[in-house]
Design a protein around this motif. Structure first.
Motif, PDB file in Angstrom:
ATOM      1  N   PHE A   1       0.809  -1.220   0.000  1.00 63.37           N
ATOM      2  CA  PHE A   1       0.000   0.000   0.000  1.00 63.37           C
ATOM      3  C   PHE A   1       0.844   1.273   0.000  1.00 63.37           C
ATOM      4  O   PHE A   1       0.290   2.368  -0.094  1.00 63.37           O
ATOM      5  CB  PHE A   1      -0.915   0.025   1.236  1.00 63.37           C
ATOM      6  N   LEU A   2       2.171   1.139   0.136  1.00 64.98           N
ATOM      7  CA  LEU A   2       3.029   2.303   0.305  1.00 64.98           C
ATOM      8  C   LEU A   2       4.112   2.372  -0.758  1.00 64.98           C
ATOM      9  O   LEU A   2       4.563   1.345  -1.283  1.00 64.98           O
ATOM     10  CB  LEU A   2       3.700   2.273   1.694  1.00 64.98           C
ATOM     11  N   ASP A   3       4.553   3.585  -1.047  1.00 69.35           N
ATOM     12  CA  ASP A   3       5.729   3.825  -1.879  1.00 69.35           C
ATOM     13  C   ASP A   3       6.951   3.198  -1.193  1.00 69.35           C
ATOM     14  O   ASP A   3       7.031   3.137   0.038  1.00 69.35           O
ATOM     15  CB  ASP A   3       5.923   5.339  -2.046  1.00 69.35           C
ATOM     16  N   ASP A   4       7.921   2.738  -1.990  1.00 68.83           N
ATOM     17  CA  ASP A   4       9.120   2.110  -1.425  1.00 68.83           C
ATOM     18  C   ASP A   4       9.839   3.032  -0.443  1.00 68.83           C
ATOM     19  O   ASP A   4      10.401   2.571   0.564  1.00 68.83           O
ATOM     20  CB  ASP A   4      10.090   1.711  -2.544  1.00 68.83           C
ATOM     21  N   GLY A   5       9.837   4.342  -0.731  1.00 68.67           N
ATOM     22  CA  GLY A   5      10.501   5.278   0.172  1.00 68.67           C
ATOM     23  C   GLY A   5       9.841   5.337   1.534  1.00 68.67           C
ATOM     24  O   GLY A   5      10.518   5.459   2.564  1.00 68.67           O
ATOM     25  N   LEU A   6       8.507   5.235   1.564  1.00 70.09           N
ATOM     26  CA  LEU A   6       7.790   5.240   2.844  1.00 70.09           C
ATOM     27  C   LEU A   6       8.004   3.934   3.599  1.00 70.09           C
ATOM     28  O   LEU A   6       8.119   3.929   4.835  1.00 70.09           O
ATOM     29  CB  LEU A   6       6.296   5.479   2.610  1.00 70.09           C
ATOM     30  N   VAL A   7       8.057   2.817   2.879  1.00 67.64           N
ATOM     31  CA  VAL A   7       8.367   1.531   3.528  1.00 67.64           C
ATOM     32  C   VAL A   7       9.757   1.603   4.150  1.00 67.64           C
ATOM     33  O   VAL A   7       9.973   1.162   5.288  1.00 67.64           O
ATOM     34  CB  VAL A   7       8.294   0.372   2.513  1.00 67.64           C
ATOM     35  N   ALA A   8      10.713   2.189   3.398  1.00 68.08           N
ATOM     36  CA  ALA A   8      12.057   2.358   3.940  1.00 68.08           C
ATOM     37  C   ALA A   8      12.034   3.233   5.181  1.00 68.08           C
ATOM     38  O   ALA A   8      12.767   2.995   6.149  1.00 68.08           O
ATOM     39  CB  ALA A   8      12.977   2.978   2.881  1.00 68.08           C
ATOM     40  N   GLY A   9      11.153   4.248   5.183  1.00 70.06           N
ATOM     41  CA  GLY A   9      11.039   5.126   6.345  1.00 70.06           C
ATOM     42  C   GLY A   9      10.517   4.411   7.574  1.00 70.06           C
ATOM     43  O   GLY A   9      10.979   4.649   8.693  1.00 70.06           O
ATOM     44  N   VAL A  10       9.535   3.522   7.387  1.00 72.27           N
ATOM     45  CA  VAL A  10       9.005   2.741   8.516  1.00 72.27           C
ATOM     46  C   VAL A  10      10.096   1.850   9.096  1.00 72.27           C
ATOM     47  O   VAL A  10      10.267   1.746  10.322  1.00 72.27           O
ATOM     48  CB  VAL A  10       7.798   1.896   8.061  1.00 72.27           C
ATOM     49  N   LEU A  11      10.882   1.213   8.218  1.00 73.98           N
ATOM     50  CA  LEU A  11      11.962   0.345   8.681  1.00 73.98           C
ATOM     51  C   LEU A  11      13.086   1.158   9.320  1.00 73.98           C
ATOM     52  O   LEU A  11      13.687   0.732  10.321  1.00 73.98           O
ATOM     53  CB  LEU A  11      12.492  -0.479   7.513  1.00 73.98           C
ATOM     54  N   PHE A  12      13.376   2.328   8.749  1.00 72.47           N
ATOM     55  CA  PHE A  12      14.415   3.185   9.325  1.00 72.47           C
ATOM     56  C   PHE A  12      14.007   3.654  10.722  1.00 72.47           C
ATOM     57  O   PHE A  12      14.823   3.680  11.648  1.00 72.47           O
ATOM     58  CB  PHE A  12      14.661   4.376   8.405  1.00 72.47           C
TER      59      PHE A  12
END
Length: 328
Positions: A99-110
């Motif tokens: 449901f999310l852009d790859d950059g936002l997924v990276a942000g959740v993991l970061f």
């Protein structure tokens, strides 16, 4: 002491949060470009280096060594910050990744691999009548370890996404973060007292640099059209991810320490030191670790998590403090 912190943050708006939101709004309306963007880039690079020099100079090694003797408490906080949180982040990313852009997924993991805050988790612990010396040591050790562990964990958990750290991240971490930190640590015997005595103006500098980092990152995203890819629905999903992470970690850090016989004071310390994530460390690190075109997206989950943790932990600290007062 700390009487100001006995007023719940729910009753007032934290100026730092307002400044960050204003930086985002100004970047959306008036993004920096040309010579201004270049100057801002250089200025934030220097500012981040100064911040990590100050972090190093502020360290009190003798206090840290003494606090480490409570190895169960320190191990519990460290495991929560650098093992439990990343595991929950990976699980959550797998659920919402579609449901999310790859950059936002990276942000959740970061967000999940960041170290703890220092000031706020100590204040919350004090208000809730927890183990304050243990909180000071936990927060300090977490931030010290985070300089090495956060980039390593970010590379591990983001290895399969398109928004992970780029190839030059290790070199930039060494030059922009680790070297200034080590220089500050070495200079602490001469300037550490001055740094600790001038905590308030240096905190203002710290926050000014972070606001500038936010403005620069979001300006870059606006100029590159990144935010046209993100809708209100995705922002709502990111906010829900932040809420789920916070709720899960708060529940686990309160109940799990009872398994090793922790008293109330140590449970309170684990609760706040384990659940808080450092915006002050996270945003400068993001600018060093990630490609410029994804920094704004990566920063969004961290920015959303910060006011959420302040609000919820303020409420919990006040309730726990009142309960301790009644019991006392």
């Amino acid at each position: 002491m700390l009487r100001w912190s006995r007023v719940p943050v729910l009753r007032r708006v934290e100026p730092f949060v307002v400044a960050i939101l204003l930086a985002v709004a100004v970047a959306a309306a008036l993004p920096a470009g040309g010579a201004v963007a270049t100057g801002l880039s250089w200025g934030t690079t220097v500012g981040v280096g100064v911040l990590f020099f100050v972090y190093g100079a502020r360290m009190a090694p003798a206090e840290a060594v003494a606090g480490l003797r409570n190895w169960r408490l320190q191990g519990s906080v460290a495991a929560t910050t650098f093992l439990l949180f990343p595991a929950l982040g990976l699980l959550l990313a797998a659920v919402v990744g579609g449901f999310l852009d790859d950059g936002l997924v990276a942000g959740v993991l970061f967000l999940a691999v960041l170290p703890s805050t220092v000031q706020s988790c100590v204040v919350f612990t004090a208000v809730a009548h927890g183990n304050v010396p243990g909180a000071v040591v936990s927060a300090t050790v977490s931030n010290l370890a985070g300089i090495g562990l956060t980039p390593l964990l970010a590379a591990l958990v983001l290895g399969s996404t398109g928004g992970g750290p780029d190839a030059g991240a290790v070199g930039r971490i060494v030059v922009q973060l680790l070297v200034p930190f080590l220089l500050g640590l070495a200079a602490g015997r001469w300037v550490g007292g001055w740094v600790r005595a001038h905590r308030r103006p240096l905190t203002l500098l710290d926050r000014a640099v972070i606001v500038a980092v936010v403005y620069a990152a979001f300006s870059r995203g606006v100029r590159q059209g990144v935010w046209q890819q993100v809708g209100a629905g995705e922002v709502a999903v990111v906010l829900a991810c932040a809420a789920v992470l916070l709720a899960a970690v708060l529940a686990l850090t309160w109940w799990v320490p009872t398994w090793w016989g922790a008293g109330r004071a140590d449970r309170v310390t684990t609760l706040f030191c384990g659940s808080n994530k450092s915006l002050a460390t996270g945003l400068p690190m993001a600018t060093v670790l990630f490609d410029p075109h994804v920094v704004g997206l990566v920063a969004l989950p961290v920015i959303l998590y910060h006011p959420l943790q302040i609000t919820v932990c303020s409420f919990l600290a006040t309730r726990l403090g009142r309960a301790a007062g009644l019991q006392g």
